[in-house]
Scaffold this active site. Structure first.
Site, mmCIF file in Angstrom:
data_model
loop_
_atom_site.group_PDB
_atom_site.id
_atom_site.type_symbol
_atom_site.label_atom_id
_atom_site.label_comp_id
_atom_site.label_asym_id
_atom_site.label_seq_id
_atom_site.Cartn_x
_atom_site.Cartn_y
_atom_site.Cartn_z
ATOM 1 N N ARG A 98 0.820 -1.216 0.000
ATOM 2 C CA ARG A 98 0.000 0.000 0.000
ATOM 3 C C ARG A 98 0.858 1.272 0.000
ATOM 4 N NH1 ARG A 98 -2.632 0.830 4.906
ATOM 5 N NH2 ARG A 98 -3.134 -1.391 4.909
ATOM 6 N N TYR A 127 -15.927 19.853 -12.950
ATOM 7 C CA TYR A 127 -16.383 18.545 -13.437
ATOM 8 C C TYR A 127 -17.530 18.075 -12.547
ATOM 9 C CZ TYR A 127 -15.893 13.462 -14.137
ATOM 10 O OH TYR A 127 -16.107 12.134 -14.368
ATOM 11 N N ASP A 166 -7.455 21.496 -10.529
ATOM 12 C CA ASP A 166 -7.625 20.343 -11.419
ATOM 13 C C ASP A 166 -6.939 20.738 -12.726
ATOM 14 O OD1 ASP A 166 -10.315 18.111 -12.330
ATOM 15 O OD2 ASP A 166 -8.401 18.507 -13.340
ATOM 16 N N LYS A 176 -6.675 10.605 -18.510
ATOM 17 C CA LYS A 176 -6.789 11.304 -19.804
ATOM 18 C C LYS A 176 -5.474 11.274 -20.560
ATOM 19 C CE LYS A 176 -10.725 12.115 -17.869
ATOM 20 N NZ LYS A 176 -11.869 11.208 -18.078
HETATM 21 C C1 LIG Z 1 -11.294 17.765 -15.639
HETATM 22 C C2 LIG Z 1 -11.566 16.396 -15.080
HETATM 23 N N1 LIG Z 1 -11.169 16.103 -13.829
HETATM 24 C C3 LIG Z 1 -11.412 14.895 -13.282
HETATM 25 C C4 LIG Z 1 -12.065 13.915 -14.001
HETATM 26 C C5 LIG Z 1 -12.322 12.586 -13.346
HETATM 27 O O1 LIG Z 1 -11.365 11.665 -13.733
HETATM 28 P P1 LIG Z 1 -11.683 10.100 -13.613
HETATM 29 O O2 LIG Z 1 -12.627 9.793 -14.728
HETATM 30 O O3 LIG Z 1 -10.342 9.438 -13.760
HETATM 31 O O4 LIG Z 1 -12.288 9.902 -12.262
HETATM 32 C C6 LIG Z 1 -12.467 14.168 -15.302
HETATM 33 C C7 LIG Z 1 -13.153 13.078 -16.084
HETATM 34 N N2 LIG Z 1 -13.765 13.574 -17.246
HETATM 35 N N3 LIG Z 1 -14.788 12.912 -17.732
HETATM 36 C C8 LIG Z 1 -15.543 13.566 -18.658
HETATM 37 O O5 LIG Z 1 -15.322 14.702 -19.002
HETATM 38 C C9 LIG Z 1 -16.686 12.790 -19.215
HETATM 39 N N4 LIG Z 1 -17.297 12.098 -18.120
HETATM 40 C C10 LIG Z 1 -18.427 12.549 -17.679
HETATM 41 O O6 LIG Z 1 -18.939 13.512 -18.163
HETATM 42 C C11 LIG Z 1 -19.019 11.786 -16.568
HETATM 43 C C12 LIG Z 1 -18.655 10.476 -16.388
HETATM 44 C C13 LIG Z 1 -19.258 9.748 -15.374
HETATM 45 C C14 LIG Z 1 -20.198 10.341 -14.554
HETATM 46 C C15 LIG Z 1 -20.535 11.683 -14.732
HETATM 47 C C16 LIG Z 1 -19.928 12.401 -15.736
HETATM 48 N N5 LIG Z 1 -20.200 13.772 -15.864
HETATM 49 O O7 LIG Z 1 -19.263 14.604 -15.919
HETATM 50 O O8 LIG Z 1 -21.381 14.135 -15.938
HETATM 51 C C17 LIG Z 1 -12.229 15.427 -15.856
HETATM 52 O O9 LIG Z 1 -12.639 15.752 -17.108
#
Ligand SMILES: Cc1ncc(COP(=O)(O)O)c(CNNC(=O)CNC(=O)c2ccccc2[N+](=O)[O-])c1O
Length: 387
Positions: free
Chosen positions: A55, A108, A180, A205
């Site tokens: 861990r 987000y 972020d 990403k």
């Molecule tokens: C700027 C930013 N910051 C954090 C995260 C989260 O990352 P993770 O997907 O690894 O948890 C993200 C993930 N991005 N995802 C998206 O833009 C598309 N996903 C979504 O829209 C989504 C997905 C699942 C549930 C809800 C949503 N949403 O934004 O409505 C991000 O864009």
């Protein structure tokens, strides 16, 4: 060292590679010791990249943590199973009941959900603020404000924030500045040069870059690194060395991928700007994007993710546009090599501190590494289905 050279060398200390080019996958739960003395040394130094227990990480984790701090800066990088876990755990590490945080209104959606559904439960209050507020954020800071959280640009509507302006005001009231930083991938915006204390990424990403790993990172300055690291451990956060190997492999092509994503996206955004169906291009490199001046001032590049607003269409016609696409797939993420498209016909629903002035749908594109002309042909045919 310049950006592309850092990308090639990040995380490749011989401490971790032992001479092979790529830091190897070292999987562990149990780490065994030959003597009580050795076990006591490892225990005393368990937070300092010493093999102690699964861990706490293995050489694969230590190499990736080093890679992130070499790319983004900072004193240390905590690893999480997703970007959302990085966001939520970074916030939890620095709040207690009775605290208040300032959260950008364009965050987000799952970040907003965490504030509204979890922080409220533990007695932490959230105020959402206008992404373009700048130094005037000082008017929203309360005695109990612990954190000012930014996301720049905003992940759907792309507003770029005045990070140093906000950070200066936040620091005058001893608030912790969290960003972020996913859109920049930690290479096109150097957070610690602009007053950020903790830089968070969904490595899911562009860092991974191949849509096949969920991973989050939170990189902290010396002042906050130990607290972040120890809270991450207390919350049981750990990541798979196999995922980290894939993420490390992603880092090696980050420079060339981002350049191609950027080139393709700018070509397509310029083409969209001329289309009569398009009202507004929301790409940080375009003057039509709110906060564009901060992109010009603070960023050294862009990527494949941007949005645009239509000047017509309802849900049915947007569905027709989406359903017939060949190269643009619908999917919840971005930052991989593939092109994606998402539509949002009710952006205003996501906001509580600012209005949304447009009545027609917003389309968010992730421009992948396909030939831009094929993507333009796809969008051309899509617009024919819209009318
Ligand atoms: C700027 C930013 N910051 C954090 C995260 C989260 O990352 P993770 O997907 O690894 O948890 C993200 C993930 N991005 N995802 C998206 O833009 C598309 N996903 C979504 O829209 C989504 C997905 C699942 C549930 C809800 C949503 N949403 O934004 O409505 C991000 O864009």
């Amino acid at each position: 060292m310049r950006k592309d050279t850092k990308i090639v060398n990040a995380g490749r200390s011989k401490k971790w590679t032992r001479g092979v080019v790529n830091p190897p996958v070292e999987r562990a739960s149990t780490v065994v010791f030959e003597s009580v003395k050795e076990m006591k040394h490892a225990t005393a130094h368990r937070g300092e990249q010493v093999l102690f227990y699964g861990r706490r990480g293995t050489s694969t984790s230590f190499a990736f943590q080093d890679a992130m701090t070499e790319l983004e800066g900072g004193a240390g990088c905590a690893l999480y199973p997703s970007g959302t876990a990085a966001i939520t755990n970074a916030i939890l590490a620095f709040v207690k009941a009775g605290d208040h945080i300032l959260m950008v209104d364009t965050a987000y959606e799952p970040t907003r959900d965490f504030c509204d559904k979890v922080l409220t439960r533990i007695g932490v209050e959230t105020t959402y603020y206008d992404p373009l507020i700048g130094k005037d954020i000082e008017q929203l800071i309360q005695e109990n404000t612990a954190i000012v959280f930014l996301e720049s640009p905003g992940s759907i509507t792309m507003e770029v924030q005045d990070v140093p302006g906000i950070a200066k005001a936040a620091h005058q009231h001893d608030c912790i500045v969290m960003l972020d930083n996913t859109w920049s991938a930690g290479v096109n915006f150097q957070p610690f040069d602009y007053g950020v204390d903790i830089s968070i990424q969904a490595a899911t990403k562009y860092i991974v870059g191949h849509s096949d790993v969920m991973l989050g990172t939170a990189t902290a300055t010396e002042k906050y690194w130990e607290t972040l690291r120890e809270n991450s451990y207390l919350m049981g956060q750990c990541t798979s060395p196999d995922d980290l190997y894939l993420a490390m492999r992603g880092i090696r092509t980050l420079g060339v991928r981002l350049k191609q994503h950027q080139e393709n996206a700018l070509k397509i955004a310029r083409w969209l700007e001329q289309r009569e169906e398009v009202d507004k291009i929301l790409h940080p490199a375009f003057s039509s994007c709110p906060g564009h001046e901060y992109f010009e001032r603070d960023f050294s590049g862009s990527n494949g993710l941007f949005s645009f607003v239509l000047n017509r269409g309802d849900q049915a016609s947007v569905n027709a546009l989406l359903d017939g696409m060949h190269h643009f797939k619908m999917g919840y993420s971005w930052g991989g090599f593939e092109s994606l498209i998402l539509a949002n016909t009710n952006v205003g629903r996501l906001r509580t501190a600012t209005g949304w002035p447009y009545q027609h749908p917003l389309i968010r594109l992730h421009i992948g590494l396909e030939d831009a002309d094929d993507l333009i042909e796809d969008l051309t045919q899509g617009f024919e289905r819209l009318n």
